[in-house]
Structures are given as structure tokens and as C-alpha cells.
Design a protein around this motif. Structure first.
Motif, PDB file in Angstrom:
ATOM      1  N   PRO A   1      -9.341  -6.223 -15.769  1.00 35.91           N
ATOM      2  CA  PRO A   1      -8.027  -5.823 -15.383  1.00 35.91           C
ATOM      3  C   PRO A   1      -7.845  -4.435 -15.368  1.00 35.91           C
ATOM      4  O   PRO A   1      -8.672  -3.506 -16.017  1.00 35.91           O
ATOM      5  CB  PRO A   1      -6.873  -6.496 -16.228  1.00 35.91           C
ATOM      6  N   ARG A   2      -7.050  -4.053 -14.417  1.00 37.57           N
ATOM      7  CA  ARG A   2      -6.622  -2.516 -14.030  1.00 37.57           C
ATOM      8  C   ARG A   2      -6.153  -1.917 -15.410  1.00 37.57           C
ATOM      9  O   ARG A   2      -6.261  -0.366 -15.668  1.00 37.57           O
ATOM     10  CB  ARG A   2      -5.583  -2.320 -13.088  1.00 37.57           C
ATOM     11  N   GLU A   3      -5.600  -2.616 -16.284  1.00 33.28           N
ATOM     12  CA  GLU A   3      -5.059  -2.017 -17.437  1.00 33.28           C
ATOM     13  C   GLU A   3      -6.220  -1.628 -18.490  1.00 33.28           C
ATOM     14  O   GLU A   3      -5.903  -0.640 -19.428  1.00 33.28           O
ATOM     15  CB  GLU A   3      -4.264  -3.222 -18.259  1.00 33.28           C
ATOM     16  N   ASN A   4      -7.452  -2.132 -18.486  1.00 36.59           N
ATOM     17  CA  ASN A   4      -8.649  -1.565 -19.193  1.00 36.59           C
ATOM     18  C   ASN A   4      -9.209  -0.294 -18.362  1.00 36.59           C
ATOM     19  O   ASN A   4     -10.161  -0.493 -17.775  1.00 36.59           O
ATOM     20  CB  ASN A   4      -9.498  -2.786 -19.132  1.00 36.59           C
ATOM     21  N   PHE A   5      -8.708   0.660 -18.448  1.00 38.94           N
ATOM     22  CA  PHE A   5      -9.010   1.691 -17.714  1.00 38.94           C
ATOM     23  C   PHE A   5     -10.335   2.354 -17.970  1.00 38.94           C
ATOM     24  O   PHE A   5     -11.124   2.447 -17.040  1.00 38.94           O
ATOM     25  CB  PHE A   5      -7.849   3.063 -17.820  1.00 38.94           C
ATOM     26  N   TRP A   6     -10.706   2.633 -19.391  1.00 44.76           N
ATOM     27  CA  TRP A   6     -12.012   3.156 -19.743  1.00 44.76           C
ATOM     28  C   TRP A   6     -13.268   2.348 -19.167  1.00 44.76           C
ATOM     29  O   TRP A   6     -14.373   2.719 -18.762  1.00 44.76           O
ATOM     30  CB  TRP A   6     -12.119   3.494 -21.160  1.00 44.76           C
ATOM     31  N   LEU A   7     -13.045   0.966 -19.305  1.00 40.91           N
ATOM     32  CA  LEU A   7     -14.196   0.088 -18.779  1.00 40.91           C
ATOM     33  C   LEU A   7     -14.203   0.175 -17.308  1.00 40.91           C
ATOM     34  O   LEU A   7     -15.382   0.102 -16.597  1.00 40.91           O
ATOM     35  CB  LEU A   7     -14.101  -1.340 -19.433  1.00 40.91           C
ATOM     36  N   THR A   8     -13.037   0.102 -16.685  1.00 41.89           N
ATOM     37  CA  THR A   8     -13.006   0.211 -15.082  1.00 41.89           C
ATOM     38  C   THR A   8     -13.640   1.431 -14.884  1.00 41.89           C
ATOM     39  O   THR A   8     -14.467   1.493 -13.914  1.00 41.89           O
ATOM     40  CB  THR A   8     -11.484   0.297 -14.798  1.00 41.89           C
ATOM     41  N   PHE A   9     -13.288   2.716 -15.287  1.00 38.47           N
ATOM     42  CA  PHE A   9     -13.838   3.886 -15.051  1.00 38.47           C
ATOM     43  C   PHE A   9     -15.202   4.031 -15.249  1.00 38.47           C
ATOM     44  O   PHE A   9     -16.085   4.555 -14.423  1.00 38.47           O
ATOM     45  CB  PHE A   9     -13.055   5.028 -15.851  1.00 38.47           C
ATOM     46  N   THR A  10     -15.956   3.356 -16.428  1.00 39.49           N
ATOM     47  CA  THR A  10     -17.322   3.528 -16.634  1.00 39.49           C
ATOM     48  C   THR A  10     -18.059   2.698 -15.480  1.00 39.49           C
ATOM     49  O   THR A  10     -18.955   3.268 -15.171  1.00 39.49           O
ATOM     50  CB  THR A  10     -17.444   2.791 -18.051  1.00 39.49           C
ATOM     51  N   ILE A  11     -17.617   1.603 -15.250  1.00 37.26           N
ATOM     52  CA  ILE A  11     -18.453   0.711 -14.221  1.00 37.26           C
ATOM     53  C   ILE A  11     -18.025   1.479 -12.820  1.00 37.26           C
ATOM     54  O   ILE A  11     -19.363   1.440 -12.086  1.00 37.26           O
ATOM     55  CB  ILE A  11     -17.690  -0.703 -14.088  1.00 37.26           C
TER      56      ILE A  11
ATOM     57  N   SER B   1      -4.119  -4.712  -7.800  1.00 34.32           N
ATOM     58  CA  SER B   1      -3.072  -4.678  -6.881  1.00 34.32           C
ATOM     59  C   SER B   1      -2.411  -5.989  -6.997  1.00 34.32           C
ATOM     60  O   SER B   1      -2.964  -7.231  -6.866  1.00 34.32           O
ATOM     61  CB  SER B   1      -3.527  -4.222  -5.378  1.00 34.32           C
ATOM     62  N   ASP B   2      -1.128  -6.125  -6.749  1.00 26.18           N
ATOM     63  CA  ASP B   2      -0.408  -7.158  -6.736  1.00 26.18           C
ATOM     64  C   ASP B   2       0.480  -7.158  -5.425  1.00 26.18           C
ATOM     65  O   ASP B   2       1.803  -7.751  -5.487  1.00 26.18           O
ATOM     66  CB  ASP B   2       0.844  -7.117  -7.820  1.00 26.18           C
ATOM     67  N   ASP B   3       0.088  -6.771  -4.263  1.00 25.02           N
ATOM     68  CA  ASP B   3       0.731  -6.627  -3.022  1.00 25.02           C
ATOM     69  C   ASP B   3       0.506  -8.079  -2.410  1.00 25.02           C
ATOM     70  O   ASP B   3       1.427  -8.289  -1.352  1.00 25.02           O
ATOM     71  CB  ASP B   3       0.033  -5.622  -2.132  1.00 25.02           C
ATOM     72  N   TYR B   4      -0.651  -8.881  -2.493  1.00 24.04           N
ATOM     73  CA  TYR B   4      -0.947  -9.887  -1.759  1.00 24.04           C
ATOM     74  C   TYR B   4       0.364 -11.027  -1.897  1.00 24.04           C
ATOM     75  O   TYR B   4       0.449 -12.064  -0.775  1.00 24.04           O
ATOM     76  CB  TYR B   4      -2.251 -10.624  -2.223  1.00 24.04           C
ATOM     77  N   PRO B   5       1.083 -11.279  -2.842  1.00 22.06           N
ATOM     78  CA  PRO B   5       1.963 -12.169  -2.899  1.00 22.06           C
ATOM     79  C   PRO B   5       3.161 -11.979  -1.648  1.00 22.06           C
ATOM     80  O   PRO B   5       3.562 -12.720  -1.098  1.00 22.06           O
ATOM     81  CB  PRO B   5       2.545 -12.020  -4.442  1.00 22.06           C
ATOM     82  N   ARG B   6       3.437 -10.571  -1.506  1.00 24.53           N
ATOM     83  CA  ARG B   6       4.361 -10.212  -0.182  1.00 24.53           C
ATOM     84  C   ARG B   6       3.441 -10.712   0.902  1.00 24.53           C
ATOM     85  O   ARG B   6       4.173 -10.937   1.759  1.00 24.53           O
ATOM     86  CB  ARG B   6       4.524  -8.888  -0.475  1.00 24.53           C
ATOM     87  N   PHE B   7       2.402 -10.401   0.913  1.00 28.19           N
ATOM     88  CA  PHE B   7       1.613 -10.818   2.442  1.00 28.19           C
ATOM     89  C   PHE B   7       1.769 -12.202   2.456  1.00 28.19           C
ATOM     90  O   PHE B   7       2.204 -12.497   3.744  1.00 28.19           O
ATOM     91  CB  PHE B   7      -0.012 -10.546   2.207  1.00 28.19           C
ATOM     92  N   LEU B   8       1.479 -13.089   1.423  1.00 32.74           N
ATOM     93  CA  LEU B   8       1.609 -14.400   1.693  1.00 32.74           C
ATOM     94  C   LEU B   8       2.910 -14.868   1.925  1.00 32.74           C
ATOM     95  O   LEU B   8       3.356 -15.981   2.485  1.00 32.74           O
ATOM     96  CB  LEU B   8       0.783 -15.270   0.406  1.00 32.74           C
ATOM     97  N   TRP B   9       3.963 -14.321   1.132  1.00 30.49           N
ATOM     98  CA  TRP B   9       5.420 -14.707   1.351  1.00 30.49           C
ATOM     99  C   TRP B   9       6.014 -14.423   2.785  1.00 30.49           C
ATOM    100  O   TRP B   9       6.504 -15.550   3.342  1.00 30.49           O
ATOM    101  CB  TRP B   9       6.115 -13.854   0.269  1.00 30.49           C
ATOM    102  N   ASP B  10       5.659 -13.383   3.246  1.00 31.66           N
ATOM    103  CA  ASP B  10       6.016 -12.904   4.731  1.00 31.66           C
ATOM    104  C   ASP B  10       5.432 -13.837   5.763  1.00 31.66           C
ATOM    105  O   ASP B  10       5.960 -14.441   6.458  1.00 31.66           O
ATOM    106  CB  ASP B  10       5.567 -11.538   5.127  1.00 31.66           C
TER     107      ASP B  10
END
Length: 431
Positions: free
Chosen positions: A13-23, A65-74
Motif C-alpha cells: 500500500p502507499r502508506e508503506n513508503f520506504w518499501l515503496t520507495f526502495t522497490i 490512488s482512490d480516484d477509480y470509485p468516482r470513475f465508476l460512479w459517474d
């Protein structure tokens, strides 16, 4: 690299920044190693490798990102023959309890902006409708359809780059820098953002110009505006370029595409709500900014409160003046110069904005591959530092990480525009 993308998309998940940054750093470094060591690598291998990575992410739920629920809603509202611009999701659920469903309730709960009117242009809404129609009230299927559409767009970008690299006599290995770029893969295929389509349409516009099909070129540029609005700021560059300024066909094609893209906003005065949402977005949100944050601190010091409402129109005015000045000053003589000017326009815009999400860089980055400028390439790495904010429970941005990101960018901008003073002369000759 494929394993790294798989873990980023499915497990981290994006909350795990250091692992995200490393990979992410490993992936970016792997891309550069392939680029510098692949003098004879054929484009077919590059294409297959990048496509397989994208296909491996096909069923991942976006974690960055949590933008996709709005895409599907619209899209669901359009499928129900309702106007997605007239009501916020919050008010829609209150006003239409008879049409609500568990599916819409789940999308609402996952949405990041239920109190705002839709900010997505009609061309986006058409894609959302296709996803909603095929999803049949299933979020996973809707995500799958959106991702498949975006991958098709990315395939178009790949072959657009290939055609134009051949036209400008650039080595095909430059495709690696886009096709295997971790920002591009994660933000478009992984997180379902549509900036890849903007780049596709801009590349199509350039390619049509190279073939003297001016009306078609104008049409593609108009459609890029219909997709994300931002390419509208390129108008002054077309007036400074003789081939487009003097071409009635180009402007007719542009007008037809823009009218076709936005005429739908005249239904039920949808444009009023659309513009209201844009105004709120410009005057309220802040993320990953540079110059804006510095000026905001000055505002706090002088006035004692957040001056975003006063700063935003000032910075927009400065951006417009800058675009007009550089368009007049540079007067591009060929397509290479025109794209170099576009890159500068995007750079000016982004460094003055209060909101700079990493995926905003993608159109300018793709265009920068036709120039000698490295700023957007390096920024596609440095932008991962902005995800540090999500590791904080309150989503607070760290001044240290902002300083690191923009210090790296400032150094490369200085190198691009102040050290290499013969930048325009070093560009390939274009038509």
C-alpha cells in the motif's frame, strides 16, 4: 523488474513508503540499466516486455490512488441516463434513494470527493460509461475494463513514439524510458489515470502535422483538451508556429473536436457545475507543490492565514504571461522546436501549481523524449518522494521530502536551461 511491479501493484500500500520507495528506485534503476546497455535491443522486445508487465497488473485493485470509485460512479449514473454533473454523490444518494444500490453505496464509501461535482470532461465520462456498462454492478470488473482501455491507449502511445522516433531519427531504445518507466506503468496501468490518453492524442497531433494533415492534427489536439483540459494552454504555441498559425484547416479541426467534446455540458446547464468544481479544485486543494508552498509560507507570515484563494489566480496569471512570453520569444521553426516549447510550457505550469500529482507529469515527460531535456525524466523518479505524505496518519507532507524532490528537479532544470545554452540548436531538424 516484473516481480517488483507485481509487488507494488498487489501487495504494497502507499502508506508503506520506504518499501515503496526502495522497490520503485530499483525499478527506475533497472530501466536506466536496460537503456544504457541495450544498444542493439529491438523495439519488439521492448514492447513485449512492457506489455507483459502491464498485463500482469490487470486484476490489481489500485493501492496508490482512490480516484477509480468516482470513475465508476459517474459511469453508472450515465448508464442510468442521469447527468453526473448536476449533483454531488452525497446529494444524489439523498435525492434518489429509490435508485440507490449496494454497489453505489460501496463506491460512495470508497470515494475521496463525494461532496464535489464531477470534474471529469465528457470524453472521460464516455469511457466511464463503457466501464460501468461492462461491469454490471461489479467493482472488480469495472476496474478490469478501465485498465484494459488504458492499456490499449498505452499501446497507441508506444507505436506513436515509435513512428515519431523514426521520423526524427531517434534511436528506438528511447522507448525504454517511457515503456518501462515505473511512474508511467504504476500511474496509468496501476492507478487508472488518463494522462496517457492525453499524450496519445498530442503525439497523434504532431504526427498528423508531420504528414501535413493539418485538420486532423487540430482535431487530435482538440480531443486532448476534451480528455483533460490542460492542453488548452498550448494555444499560444500554435499561434507562434507558422505552420499552424496560418492553417485554417488546423483551427477548423480544433474547433470541431472541442465543440464535439464539450457540447454535452450545455445539457441542463451542466457547464455551471463543471466550472464550479474546477474553481473549487483550484482554490482549495494543495499537494506536492513547490513555488506555491514557498509563497504560501510568506502569506502565513504576513497575513496569518492560508492565502490560497489569493495566490491561485496570481500564479495562474503568471503562468499565462510566461506561456505567452516564451511562445513569442522562441517562435518554433519546426516540430522539434514546437515540442521543446510544449515541454517548457508544461514545466512552467507545474512548478507554479498548488497541486502536482505525479501522474500530471506523464504527457510532458513523453513529449520531452523528443528533446534534449532531462528534467521530466528525473522528475518521474523524484516524484515518488511525494508519496511520503501517505505514510503519515494525517497525510501531512514532510518539508524534508519536498525539499529533496524539488532540489533534484531544480538542479536538472538549471542544467537543461542554463548550462546547455545551445539547447535549441542541438535538437534534431524536424518538419
Amino acid at each position: 523488474m516484473a516481480v517488483g511491479f507485481f509487488f507494488l501493484a498487489y501487495y504494497i500500500p502507499r502508506e508503506n513508503f520506504w518499501l515503496t520507495f526502495t522497490i520503485y528506485s530499483f525499478l527506475f534503476g533497472g530501466m536506466l540499466v536496460l537503456y544504457f546497455l541495450s544498444a542493439q535491443l529491438k523495439w519488439q522486445w521492448i514492447f513485449v516486455g512492457g506489455l507483459l508487465i502491464r498485463l500482469s497488473l490487470l486484476i490489481a485493485i489500485p493501492k496508490w490512488s482512490d480516484d477509480y470509485p468516482r470513475f465508476l460512479w459517474d459511469g453508472e449514473l450515465v448508464k442510468m441516463s442521469q447527468n453526473p454533473y448536476l449533483e454531488t454523490p452525497q446529494s444524489w444518494l439523498q435525492n434518489h434513494p429509490e435508485s440507490a444500490s449496494p454497489y453505489l453505496a460501496d463506491l460512495f464509501e470508497a470515494m475521496n470527493s463525494p461532496q464535489y461535482f464531477s470534474v471529469y470532461p465528457p470524453l472521460n465520462q464516455a469511457i466511464f460509461y463503457v466501464a460501468a456498462w461492462g461491469a454490471n454492478l461489479d467493482t472488480q470488473t469495472g476496474i478490469l475494463i478501465l485498465r484494459a482501455i488504458l492499456i490499449l491507449g498505452e499501446i497507441g502511445v508506444f507505436f506513436g513514439l515509435l513512428k515519431l522516433f523514426d521520423h526524427f531519427q531517434f534511436p528506438s531504445k528511447k522507448l525504454i524510458l517511457y515503456w518501462l518507466n515505473p511512474l508511467v506503468i504504476m500511474e496509468i496501468t496501476g492507478n487508472l489515470h488518463f494522462e496517457g490518453f492525453v499524450l496519445l492524442l498530442l503525439l497523434a497531433s504532431v504526427y498528423a502535422l508531420s504528414k501535413n494533415r493539418n485538420m486532423i492534427s487540430g482535431g487530435f489536439w482538440g480531443l486532448s483538451i476534451g480528455m483533460k483540459l490542460l492542453p488548452l494552454m498550448l494555444i499560444p504555441t500554435f499561434f507562434s508556429f507558422d505552420k499552424t498559425r496560418k492553417s485554417k484547416a488546423f483551427w477548423v479541426g480544433s474547433a470541431i473536436a472541442i465543440i464535439a467534446s464539450f457540447v454535452w455540458l450545455l445539457i441542463d446547464d451542466s457547464w455551471l457545475y463543471f466550472l464550479q468544481s474546477l474553481k473549487l479544485y483550484q482554490g482549495k486543494f494543495e499537494f506536492n507543490a513547490s513555488i506555491y508552498y514557498l509563497l504560501r509560507e510568506v502569506g502565513f507570515w504576513i497575513k496569518g492565514y492560508n492565502v490560497i484563494g489569493e495566490l491561485t489566480p496570481i500564479l495562474s496569471g503568471i503562468t499565462l504571461l510566461g506561456i505567452l512570453y516564451f511562445s513569442w520569444k522562441r517562435k518554433p521553426q519546426n516540430l522539434s522546436h514546437l515540442m521543446d516549447l510544449w515541454v517548457l510550457v508544461y514545466l512552467l505550469y507545474l512548478v507554479l501549481q498548488p497541486v502536482v500529482h505525479p501522474w500530471y507529469l506523464i504527457p510532458a515527460f513523453g513529449l520531452s523524449l523528443f528533446t534534449d531535456k532531462k528534467a521530466f525524466l528525473i522528475w518521474t523518479f523524484a516524484a515518488i518522494l511525494s508519496y511520503q505524505a501517505y505514510s503519515d496518519l494525517n497525510y501531512r507532507e514532510s518539508p524534508i521530502f519536498l525539499f529533496l524532490e524539488y532540489s533534484i528537479l531544480a538542479i536538472v532544470i538549471y542544467w537543461d536551461y542554463f548550462i546547455e545554452t545551445d539547447d535549441l540548436n542541438s535538437l534534431s531538424n524536424g518538419n
